[in-house]
Structure formats: structure tokens, C-alpha cells
Write an enzyme that holds these catalytic residues in place. Sequence first.
Site, PDB file in Angstrom:
ATOM      1  N   SER A   1      44.961  35.604  32.620  1.00 19.57           N
ATOM      2  CA  SER A   1      44.214  34.381  32.860  1.00 19.57           C
ATOM      3  C   SER A   1      43.973  33.619  31.552  1.00 19.57           C
ATOM      4  CB  SER A   1      42.909  34.718  33.597  1.00 19.57           C
ATOM      5  OG  SER A   1      42.402  33.579  34.252  1.00 19.57           O
TER       6      SER A   1
ATOM      7  N   ASP B   1      45.894  34.608  39.848  1.00 19.25           N
ATOM      8  CA  ASP B   1      45.272  35.160  38.641  1.00 19.25           C
ATOM      9  C   ASP B   1      45.400  36.688  38.552  1.00 19.25           C
ATOM     10  OD1 ASP B   1      43.060  36.053  36.813  1.00 19.25           O
ATOM     11  OD2 ASP B   1      42.593  33.916  36.802  1.00 19.25           O
TER      12      ASP B   1
END
Length: 253
Positions: free
Chosen positions: A44, A156
Site C-alpha cells: 500500500s 490493497d
Amino acid sequence: MNNLKDKKVGLALGGGAVLGAVHVGVLKAFEEFEVDIKAISGTSAGAIVAALYAFGKSAEEIEKIVIEFEWKKLSSLTLSKYGLLSNEKIGEIIKHNIGDKEFKDANIPLEMIATDITTGDKIILNKGRVADAVIASTCIPGIFIPVEIEGRFLVDGGVVENVPLSCLKNKDIDFTIGVDLVPERSYKKPENVIEVLYNSFNFLVKANKKNQIKDADIIIKPDLSAFNAVDMSQIKDLIQIGYDETKKIIKNL
């Protein structure tokens, strides 16, 4: 004392949205103490910083890039049924700063984590276009539209591994360091749907991470309980906290 000097270090940069600015401070301290990073991974927000560093950007250069971040520069509204926003602008920032590069071109071996939202599989991204991988790894589910890479629908990486230490296994390194940005508690009431979705995602990340970080030689985990993951005005303070915490750890080794 600096027991990391002359050691080959692998660095795993965790997710945390705006809290990812901490990573810049970590890198500033490592450069100051001449720590040699031989492999780097990111999930991320960590994927953004890891990509820039792996392709030769110094901590100071990354700081200049990150300080300019605003949500409108990182995302845009979408009509997709899969998410509220698109984060393709993050990929454009990567391409603007390092070029439209592939993983094989990195100065430092680079890997990222994403999640296959169809199967729940952890996907290690280490080939193909770096910008596409960063978009996938930063794609917070529900907020951003999933990214399709090689037939997989990716979101993610924090869903499966927020501090991507598994990427450093079997690398030629002496020391494994992870940076954990997820505070144990946050007292700020959500103010909008984005914060509701992000907090929900964060609770999942917290539940998963304890077993994932136990094998690291060092976990850098500054106290971020006074911060939140969406306020860009905190970036300079977060960079300083990352620097101070890392400097303290290196001196105490």
C-alpha cells in the site's frame, strides 16, 4: 553505536495511507547512518515509497515528492460499481518520477503485496510494470477500484500482509526490518464514508498482523495514536517521527 553498518538489510514498508510518510523519515535515518538496503518491499503506502527508493530516489527526493501529496492529486471520482474513487493518479506519479519502469530495472530488488479480491490469495508483485503494481497494492477495497493484472482482480495488500516481510525471504540479506504503521488504537470518530471504510479495513489489518511480524529482526513501530490515516497536513510531522524513531533504534542496537 551502529550495528547495522556493513550489514545487508532487507526493509519491508507497511501500509497506512497518509501514515506512510513515516517511511520517508525511516529512510532518512538509514541514509544518515549508512545502512545498506539490499532488498525492499512495500504494501500500500509502503509500495509507493519502496518503488521510488528502489529506482534511485534518495530520501530527500522522496520527501519533496510526498510533501506535495494531496488527495485530489492521488485519486479521482469514478462511476464504477467497484469503488468510490480511482487511484490511477498514483501510478502517474510513479511514472513521472521514475519513468514507466519494470521491476527488472530496479536498482534494489523490489517486491510488493496485493490481494486477489476474488480468491483472497496473497499476490507478490515482482515483475511487469511498477506503476501498475503500485496502483494495485494501494487499492483500499471499497474506496478504490480494483486493478486487473494478468487476469487477477487485485486490491490493497494490507488485507493479507500489511508489513510485507514474506517478500524478503530467500534474499541475500543479514537483517530483516519491518515498519509497522498501524496504531493499536485510534480515538478519532470517522467524519465521512471514506473514513468509515478505511477504519473497517484497518481493523482487519490489525487482526492479521501479529503473526506476520514476529519473524522480523527489528520492527520499527512509532506511536502514531495521535494521527489519522487521511489528513495530509500531518505529513511533515510523520516524516520527523519516522526519522526520530529509527535513529533511536539504530543507536540502541
